[in-house]
Every structure is written in C-alpha cells, then in structure tokens.
Scaffold this active site. Structure first.
Site, mmCIF file in Angstrom:
data_model
loop_
_atom_site.group_PDB
_atom_site.id
_atom_site.type_symbol
_atom_site.label_atom_id
_atom_site.label_comp_id
_atom_site.label_asym_id
_atom_site.label_seq_id
_atom_site.Cartn_x
_atom_site.Cartn_y
_atom_site.Cartn_z
ATOM 1 N N CYS A 40 0.833 -1.210 0.000
ATOM 2 C CA CYS A 40 0.000 0.000 0.000
ATOM 3 C C CYS A 40 0.866 1.257 0.000
ATOM 4 O O CYS A 40 0.546 2.249 -0.668
ATOM 5 C CB CYS A 40 -0.919 0.016 1.221
ATOM 6 S SG CYS A 40 -2.050 -1.378 1.277
HETATM 7 C C1 BEZ Z 1 0.477 -4.574 1.833
HETATM 8 O O1 BEZ Z 1 0.035 -3.499 1.475
HETATM 9 O O2 BEZ Z 1 1.673 -4.838 1.786
HETATM 10 C C2 BEZ Z 1 -0.448 -5.636 2.331
HETATM 11 C C3 BEZ Z 1 -1.605 -5.291 3.000
HETATM 12 C C4 BEZ Z 1 -2.436 -6.277 3.498
HETATM 13 C C5 BEZ Z 1 -2.110 -7.611 3.283
HETATM 14 C C6 BEZ Z 1 -0.966 -7.954 2.575
HETATM 15 C C7 BEZ Z 1 -0.126 -6.956 2.087
#
Ligand code: BEZ
Length: 210
Positions: free
Chosen positions: A45
């Site tokens: 994210c």
């Molecule tokens: C991420 O943004 O890295 C992420 C968020 C939730 C679950 C897995 C990855």
C-alpha cells in the site's frame, strides 16, 4: 448485489486527509477514481500511494480526481503520510478517506469476506462525469496495482466516450483504433473522411481521432 458498470456511484460524506468531502459534490464535472487499499502502514500500500501521488499531474491532465480509502482512522492516515513521503519520494497529494466505520467500503462492496472479513481489497472504480461507474478492478492484498494501466484505461474511456470507436488490445494513446460495428460504412465515411482499413467487415481500423 455488487456495483456494476453503468450503476450510479454511491454518494457519501467522509472525513479525508484533505477535509470533509461530499463525494458527488467534490467530483463536480470531473472524472473520478475511487480506490481502496487494505491497510495503512503496510508495504505494498505504501508503494501504491507513493505512485499515485507521483502520477497526480497525469490524472489532473485528464480531468480526473482521485481519492483513496481504507478502513483506518484519519489520524492513522495522517501519520502514515510521513512514511509515504519518506520512502517513496512523493508526498500524499490527494484525499485519503478515513472509513473506520466501513460505511463507504460497504456501499462499494470493497470488503470481500472470503478474502478478508475486516480489510478492504484493492478495489478501483472509475466514475464518469455523469457519476456512472465506467470501470471496476479488484486486486488481492498481495498484488500491487499498475497505475499506468489505469491511466491507459482512462484514456480509452475518455476517447470512446467522445467518438464511435473502440480501442484494441494493448492500445495506447496515439495508436490506431477500431470503428465500432454499429457504425455503417456510409456513416463511417462522414465520421472518418481520411478513410480506414477494412481487415474484415467487422474489423475496421482507423487512425485515432483527435
Ligand atoms: C500490503 O500493502 O503490503 C499488504 C496489505 C495487506 C495484506 C498484505 C499486504
């Protein structure tokens, strides 16, 4: 039922990193992109929000307003913004909606319980100036999106909203396009006086109209 292409994008009022927005009013006559990410302070994210910030001038050029969302609080979003700037080299420059009560996420079906029953998946809604949904995308948490592809799709949506053409596989701005089958050859002569190439009666290729 899940939101479908052609449905009106649900309106809402929400707190964001850029103040309270009334969604439809905020969109005005612009195109819109509303996208969710699973959670603040997560790696994928963080890269996505940095990339969207870097691409803001490209969205502006296309008259597209962008808003992000997760089911985190406003204070979490504001704290996380510092990490985005530090690690991605681009400060957050579009509203991030704080949806800790899941009101917007539920309206847009951004929580897919069989994937995760509390966090939003990576949903994307492209909304036209008529407030209708023009495109939806859903990616899982583990896969970051390609926002250049989103810009490419917006170019296609904006072109095909204006001209009776469709865009072929892997089309990019400036590439040849296809005359839609509902346009007769007689009508095509008026609309595309420079002519076109007929590969099959249903496959007529023409230079991209301006
Ligand atoms: C991420 O943004 O890295 C992420 C968020 C939730 C679950 C897995 C990855």
């Amino acid at each position: 039922m899940a939101l479908q292409l052609g449905d009106e994008a649900p309106d809402f009022t929400a707190e964001t990193t850029e103040g309270t927005i009334h969604f439809h009013e905020w969109l005005g006559s612009s195109w819109g992109v509303l996208f969710s990410h699973p959670k603040d302070f997560t790696p994928v994210c963080t890269t996505e929000l940095g990339r969207v910030s870097a691409l803001k001038p490209e969205f502006d050029k296309r008259n597209v307003k962008v808003a992000g969302l997760s089911v985190d609080s406003l204070s979490s979003h504001k704290d996380w913004a510092g990490d985005i700037k530090e690690t991605q080299g681009h400060a957050l420059n579009f509203p991030l909606i704080a949806d800790d009560k899941r009101e917007v996420a539920d309206k847009y079906g951004m929580i897919h319980p069989k994937a995760n029953d509390t966090l939003t998946v990576r949903s994307v809604f492209v909304i036209g100036p008529d407030k209708k949904i023009k495109l939806t995308l859903t990616y899982p948490a583990s896969t970051g999106r390609n926002f250049d592809e989103l810009l490419r799709v917006i170019d296609s949506l904006q072109l095909t909203a204006k001209h009776k053409v469709a865009t072929p596989v892997d089309w990019k701005q400036g590439g040849d396009v296809i005359i839609v089958p509902s346009v007769s050859d007689a009508d095509a002569k008026a609309q595309f006086p420079q002519g076109w190439k007929t590969l099959k009666p249903y496959l007529r290729v023409v230079a991209q109209p301006k």
